[in-house]
Design an enzyme around this catalytic site. Structure first.
Site, PDB file in Angstrom:
ATOM      1  N   ILE A  75     -34.171  27.322 -21.742  1.00  0.00           N
ATOM      2  CA  ILE A  75     -33.719  28.026 -22.931  1.00  0.00           C
ATOM      3  C   ILE A  75     -32.681  29.079 -22.558  1.00  0.00           C
ATOM      4  O   ILE A  75     -32.742  29.659 -21.466  1.00  0.00           O
ATOM      5  CB  ILE A  75     -34.928  28.656 -23.680  1.00  0.00           C
ATOM      6  N   CYS A  76     -31.709  29.268 -23.440  1.00  0.00           N
ATOM      7  CA  CYS A  76     -30.729  30.335 -23.302  1.00  0.00           C
ATOM      8  C   CYS A  76     -30.554  30.941 -24.684  1.00  0.00           C
ATOM      9  O   CYS A  76     -31.462  30.862 -25.508  1.00  0.00           O
ATOM     10  CB  CYS A  76     -29.421  29.834 -22.703  1.00  0.00           C
ATOM     11  N   ARG A  77     -29.431  31.534 -24.977  1.00  0.00           N
ATOM     12  CA  ARG A  77     -29.260  32.150 -26.299  1.00  0.00           C
ATOM     13  C   ARG A  77     -29.151  31.102 -27.398  1.00  0.00           C
ATOM     14  O   ARG A  77     -29.855  31.153 -28.385  1.00  0.00           O
ATOM     15  CB  ARG A  77     -28.041  33.085 -26.320  1.00  0.00           C
TER      16      ARG A  77
END
Length: 124
Positions: A75-77
Site C-alpha cells: 500500500i502507498c498513498r
C-alpha cells in the site's frame, strides 16, 4: 492508480487484522503482511496500525524483513509506488498484490489509522 498487469485487491479484501496493532505476520488463514511503501513523513501522519513500514527506496535492502511464504499486500498513498513495489517483489519471488486506492481509500473506507498523534491520524 492500477495496472492490468499488476495483481490488486480492493480495500475490503485486506485482512481486518491490519486494523489493529498486531504482529506483522498474521496466521489465519495464511501468513500475510501489509507493507506500506510511503515516505517517513507520510507514515508519521497516518498509517494502518498493523502495517510494516518500508519506504519504496528501502525495499531492496530490507527484503530480509519479508516472509516468502506470506501473502504481501502493498500500500502507498494512491497506488503509483505500490505498482513499482509489487513488480519488484514479484520479480524476486514474493507473492504480492497492491491495495487499490491506497491509504486514501483506506481512510475513505473508515479503516483504522494511527500515527505520531493517533488522535489526529490522517491521510488527506
Amino acid at each position: 492508480m492500477t495496472s492490468p498487469h499488476i495483481p490488486s485487491v480492493p480495500i475490503e479484501e485486506v485482512p481486518a487484522e491490519f486494523d489493529a496493532a498486531a504482529p506483522w505476520a498474521t496466521t489465519a488463514p495464511a501468513p500475510a503482511l501489509l507493507v506500506d511503501v510511503r515516505e517517513d513523513d507520510e507514515w508519521r501522519l497516518g498509517h494502518a496500525p498493523g502495517a510494516l513500514h518500508i519506504p519504496l527506496v528501502d525495499l531492496p535492502p530490507r527484503l530480509d524483513e519479508l516472509d516468502y511464504d506470506a501473502q504481501i499486500y502493498v500500500i502507498c498513498r494512491q497506488g503509483g509506488r505500490s505498482v513499482q513495489a509489487v513488480q519488484y517483489l514479484e520479480s524476486v519471488g514474493f507473492e504480492a498484490v497492491m491495495v487499490s486506492g491506497g491509504m486514501v481509500a483506506w481512510q475513505q473506507a473508515g479503516r483504522a489509522l494511527t500515527g505520531d498523534d493517533p488522535a489526529a491520524a490522517k491521510i488527506y
